[in-house]
Scaffold this active site. Structure first.
Site: not given
Ligand code: UD1
Ligand code: UDP
Length: 387
Positions: A222
């Site tokens: 991701h």
């Molecule tokens: C964010 C965090 C990242 C974290 C991740 C956990 C920042 C800069 N990044 O990344 O550090 O590891 O969350 O999962 O804060 N989207 C959906 N549905 C949702 C949310 C997002 O479809 O409910 C899609 C949208 O297209 C959006 C993209 O995901 O533009 C990115 O979402 P965003 O919250 O900006 O960053 P993450 O990649 O989720």
């Molecule tokens: N996780 C989850 N479902 C998923 C993927 C991840 O519950 O489909 C959980 C995972 O077990 C961990 C947390 O989400 O506890 C990690 O989040 P993510 O990978 O989105 O973000 P990061 O830790 O890289 O910020």
């Protein structure tokens, strides 16, 4: 009895999961001393990235949902700051708790510190030493706006000292005289609490996916660098696809919507092809209990997630990290995790090393005793001298 009012700020999936450890500890041991208010920025809003964790992990529904949604970094963060500021002015909390390194963390740190509410940062001191990743700036700014900083690992604690934080500071603490702690990781609290429950509650999940215990690979992708750099995404997925066929082994991929969106719009042919592959199982994001079950029963984990890297260690599973660097450096030093970047040759070589025969690894307890949330809450109460 006196109370403190604490605001928990969450926004992204891992923060909701982390906050559940604190919420649970408040309910169990601090309900008479702490009033918890939950603010959800709305950074994650899909049911599978947000609501499901509130119900499954039994966290109270957010008191405020700012419904900020997705946007470019600046716009998203500024909307969060505006919303959080209003809540803080209304609620006047004693302190504000922040988790990790997302834009929601950054917005919370800026809003609270500018209004002089003490900021408490959980997962402080993590550094990748790569400021081109958005999370690195979020971490540094959040740490330097905080009054209490809870570092989960030795490496994180040392990073804070290197940046000028002093372990010997004495109370009263404030943003100019902050206190740093080495305390363990609340994610480990969660894993200890939920691992057996996952087996009991989700017993049929592996069967439904036709997965054999200890004979499948779990993959999550991701990170911005892997979803938005199409050549990296393509290199990773085509390598995993060919490994799945060469070794006739299932790869389970609960994909973040960001990855699915990128695949559909940039690599549509590859995406359609992956959906048809015999050994590739692409899923929407799964719940925490389902994820726990997958991690616990996988043979090997391949991920760019911070949280999943650690959970691989908790479940004694080796982990290939689809990045050039990691903040969880002790995993690499220990051999639990190997940095494979998006390089097909390294991914294949390391996959084969772990897949073909068991590799003898130790899994030392780097992340505390599973009672980190209690430790943090005790220290917060000490700061207010109300234990
Ligand atoms: C964010 C965090 C990242 C974290 C991740 C956990 C920042 C800069 N990044 O990344 O550090 O590891 O969350 O999962 O804060 N989207 C959906 N549905 C949702 C949310 C997002 O479809 O409910 C899609 C949208 O297209 C959006 C993209 O995901 O533009 C990115 O979402 P965003 O919250 O900006 O960053 P993450 O990649 O989720
Ligand atoms: N996780 C989850 N479902 C998923 C993927 C991840 O519950 O489909 C959980 C995972 O077990 C961990 C947390 O989400 O506890 C990690 O989040 P993510 O990978 O989105 O973000 P990061 O830790 O890289 O910020």
């Amino acid at each position: 009895m006196q109370h403190i009012k604490l605001i928990n700020i969450v926004g992204a999936r891992p923060q909701i999961i982390k906050a559940s450890a604190i919420s649970r500890a408040i309910k169990q041991n601090f309900s008479e001393k702490i009033t918890e208010i939950i603010v959800h920025t709305g950074q994650h809003y899909d049911k599978e990235l947000s609501d499901i964790f509130f119900s499954e992990l039994e966290i109270n529904q957010p008191d405020y949902n700012l419904s900020v949604g997705s946007a470019r970094h600046g716009r998203q963060t500024s909307m969060m700051i505006t919303g959080i500021e209003e809540v803080l002015l209304k609620e006047k909390p004693d302190c504000v708790l922040l988790y990790g390194d997302t834009n929601s963390t950054l917005a919370g740190a800026l809003s609270a510190s500018k209004l002089h509410f003490p900021v408490i940062h959980i997962e402080a001191g993590m550094r990748s030493f790569n400021k081109s990743m958005p999370e690195e700036l979020n971490r540094i700014i959040s740490d330097h706006s905080s009054t209490l900083l809870f570092a989960p690992t030795n490496a994180a604690f040392k990073n804070l000292i290197r940046e000028g934080f002093r372990p010997e500071n004495s109370p009263p603490y404030n943003v100019d005289n902050p206190k740093i702690y080495l305390c363990g990781d609340i994610m480990y609290d969660n894993t200890l609490f939920f691992a057996d429950l996952a087996e009991r509650k989700k017993a049929s999940f592996l069967e439904k996916l036709s997965l054999e215990r200890n004979n499948f690979i779990l993959t999550t992708i991701h990170r911005e660098i892997n979803t938005d750099d199409i050549s990296r995404l393509e290199a990773i997925l085509s390598t995993l696809r060919s490994l799945s066929e060469e070794y006739s082994v299932n790869f389970v991929m609960p994909l973040h919507p960001r990855t699915t969106i990128s695949l559909k719009s940039n690599l549509k042919l590859m995406y359609d092809d992956l959906l048809k592959c015999r050994y590739i199982k692409i899923l929407p994001p799964v719940s925490f209990l389902e994820m726990t079950l997958l991690e616990k029963n996988s043979k090997l984990i391949i991920t760019d997630s911070g949280g999943v890297q650690k959970e691989s260690h908790f479940f004694t599973r080796p982990c290939l990290v689809l990045r050039k660097e990691t903040e969880w450096i002790e995993l690499v030093t220990n051999g639990t995790a190997v940095l494979v970047d998006a390089d097909p040759t390294i991914i294949k070589k390391e996959f084969e090393r772990f897949f073909k025969s068991p590799v003898n690894l130790d899994y030392p307890g780097f992340y505390g005793d599973g009672k980190t949330a209690e430790f943090i809450l005790n220290e917060i109460m000490m700061m207010f001298d109300k234990v």
